[in-house]
Design an enzyme around this catalytic site. Structure first.
Site, PDB file in Angstrom:
ATOM      1  N   LYS A  72       7.704  -3.188  64.091  1.00 29.02           N
ATOM      2  CA  LYS A  72       9.021  -3.287  63.446  1.00 29.02           C
ATOM      3  C   LYS A  72       9.775  -4.463  64.055  1.00 29.02           C
ATOM      4  O   LYS A  72       9.650  -4.718  65.269  1.00 29.02           O
ATOM      5  CB  LYS A  72       9.776  -1.973  63.664  1.00 29.02           C
ATOM      6  CG  LYS A  72      11.118  -1.874  62.951  1.00 29.02           C
ATOM      7  CD  LYS A  72      11.720  -0.478  63.118  1.00 29.02           C
ATOM      8  CE  LYS A  72      13.065  -0.324  62.461  1.00 29.02           C
ATOM      9  NZ  LYS A  72      13.623   1.036  62.582  1.00 29.02           N
ATOM     10  N   SER A 147      14.955   3.352  58.300  1.00 28.37           N
ATOM     11  CA  SER A 147      15.051   1.915  58.331  1.00 28.37           C
ATOM     12  C   SER A 147      13.706   1.221  58.542  1.00 28.37           C
ATOM     13  O   SER A 147      13.587   0.018  58.298  1.00 28.37           O
ATOM     14  CB  SER A 147      16.003   1.480  59.454  1.00 28.37           C
ATOM     15  OG  SER A 147      15.506   1.872  60.716  1.00 28.37           O
ATOM     16  N   SER A 171      14.448   7.264  60.993  1.00 30.77           N
ATOM     17  CA  SER A 171      13.863   6.022  60.488  1.00 30.77           C
ATOM     18  C   SER A 171      12.361   5.913  60.579  1.00 30.77           C
ATOM     19  O   SER A 171      11.786   4.972  60.033  1.00 30.77           O
ATOM     20  CB  SER A 171      14.472   4.823  61.208  1.00 30.77           C
ATOM     21  OG  SER A 171      15.721   4.547  60.661  1.00 30.77           O
TER      22      SER A 171
END
Ligand code: GLN
Length: 472
Positions: A72, A147, A171
């Site tokens: 990420k 997210s 997330s």
């Protein structure tokens, strides 16, 4: 090549890690419409692959040899760019590597690139990225969740063997549910946060996205454990999560209010019923337990996380890092213009909300109150764990929604209604792919365990996976 087992099979049949990496690189190039990778680290990944191939040849390769991992875009990797999907970090390069990422590299994983996400990990749909929305691999008109949407999509579309995400309020688990992947959020403090760009430090945890429970277990085992660079990383021993052991006679609490909630899709409820039946048939006890605090969970989460975010994000001032406004004159103007131009709308909204709840005169009414509610939620959750081994609930009330469909921030915040619980209390939680809705989209079931009981969480997850209740 969906799982590490597939990768190992390919290596055993004579393929090199370099060959496998090229397959993934090709797939990433063919899937650019999904917008899941912000950058592919072709050069360093190829170099790592060559090194791992040499180690395999001389018998010194680590446990993750052949595993190709995407990270990420809020995890630091020395010498590589990191942006938290924000314009404000434009051009910034990491000066050191996150502990979690370093531990993967130490075991010979190849880091293939950085994955799109909501700006500073704030969002539930990946529509808040400064670099455009990520698309759901199952149907590109739909969001992948957020997210960590880029990480989820990368795994659903087989663009790498595993991906890292971060979970502050869901997330990892919510996008796992929306994409039919396995998403694990460990106990707060199980994995070091060193090198993770902070959103809300008392909530943030790093965790894996995979296509099997086995892979999630192995990655957790490699990443978990004490770290001199993060005082909140637990010094407890790391268990052998990758060893399989069966447990029976488990006691499972299904949260009644979540199950019955009006907005919970009936098909998801039916699938939960089916899971309950399977668990009972296997000799476990399953009870409906009341946890009448559902209405407090999301507001408490947003009071506390915005407060922490307003403090954490104050370092992005146009001076220390990345983007600086060209228009600015003088110090104050530099701060104001750089921050107004560099941060997106949702991040600005949260910084303002957080500054407000911490401000003199409102601190007691919001921040201090929020902390008290958090304590109550923790105590009430601990009471459930005095009688039960696991809590079971849907990961999300619905399947993924269309890009642009949820316009209102409050409606977006409510997407996390079932996931923020485990972040407020710090418990480990996993989302497992539970089924496919008649609309063609996947959804997950969530299991929460007592603090540091990841071993048991993985055991029960493997059992459900084997029974075919959840789908690999
Ligand atoms: N969707 C939640 C939020 O917007 C959770 C984000 C996260 O876990 N990083 O804050």
């Amino acid at each position: 090549m969906r799982t590490f087992a597939d990768v190992k099979k390919a290596i055993a049949s004579g393929k090199s890690v370099t060959d496998l990496l090229e397959v993934y690189l090709g797939r990433i190039a063919d899937s650019s419409h999904l917008n899941s990778f912000l950058e592919v680290f072709e050069e360093s990944a190829r170099e790592q692959a060559r090194t791992v191939d040499a180690k395999i040849a001389n018998g010194t390769a680590g446990r993750l040899a052949g595993m190709v991992i995407g990270i990420k875009d809020n995890l630091c990797y020395k010498g590589h760019k990191v942006s938290a999907s924000s314009k404000i970090l434009e051009g910034f390069e990491s000066l050191y590597t996150a502990t979690a990422v370093q531990r993967l590299i130490n075991e010979d994983a190849v880091i293939i690139g950085r994955l799109n996400c909501d700006e500073f990990a704030m969002g539930s749909s990946n529509e808040n990225s400064a670099f455009g929305p990520v698309k759901n691999a199952i149907n590109p008109e739909f969001v992948p969740g957020g997210s960590s949407g880029g990480s989820a999509t990368a795994i659903a579309a087989n663009l790498c063997t595993a991906a890292l995400g971060s979970d502050t309020g869901g997330s990892i688990r919510q996008p796992a549910s929306f994409t039919g992947t396995v998403g694990l959020k460990p106990t707060y403090g199980r994995i070091s946060r060193y090198g993770l760009i902070a959103y809300a430090s008392s909530f943030d945890q790093i965790g894996p996205f995979t296509n099997s429970v086995e892979d999630a277990a192995l990655l957790l085992e490699v990443m978990a454990g004490a770290d001199d660079f993060d005082a909140t990383a637990s010094t407890r021993d790391v268990e052998r999560y990758s060893d399989e052991s069966e447990e029976s006679g488990l006691r499972i609490a299904v949260l009644k209010e979540s199950y019955e909630m009006d907005g919970t899709d009936p098909e998801i409820r039916t699938c939960i019923d089916h899971t309950i039946d399977e668990l009972k048939a296997a000799g476990n006890t399953v009870d409906f337990v009341s946890f009448p605090y559902l209405d407090y969970i999301v507001p408490t989460y947003y009071v506390l996380t915005t407060a922490e975010a307003s403090s954490n994000l104050s370092r992005f001032d146009g001076v220390h890092y990345g983007y600086r406004s060209n228009e600015a004159k003088g110090v104050e103007d530099t701060y104001k213009k750089s921050r107004s131009e560099g941060f997106g709308a949702e991040v600005q909204r949260r910084i303002m909300a957080g500054t407000f709840v911490l401000s003199h005169g409102y601190y007691d009414a919001y921040y201090a109150k929020g902390q008290k509610v958090r304590r109550v939620l923790q105590e009430k959750t601990n009471e459930i764990f005095e009688q039960y081994d696991f809590i079971l609930l849907p990961t999300t009330p619905t399947t993924a929604f269309k890009i642009g469909e949820v316009g209102d921030s409050i409606a977006m915040y409510l997407q996390d209604i079932f996931t923020v619980h485990a972040n407020l209390t710090g418990n480990p939680a996993i989302s497992l792919p539970l089924g496919q809705h008649s609309n063609g989209l996947p959804f997950g079931v969530q299991l929460i365990a007592n603090h540091f009981e990841e071993q048991r969480l993985i055991n029960i997850s493997r059992q459900l996976e084997k029974k075919g209740v959840v789908h690999e």
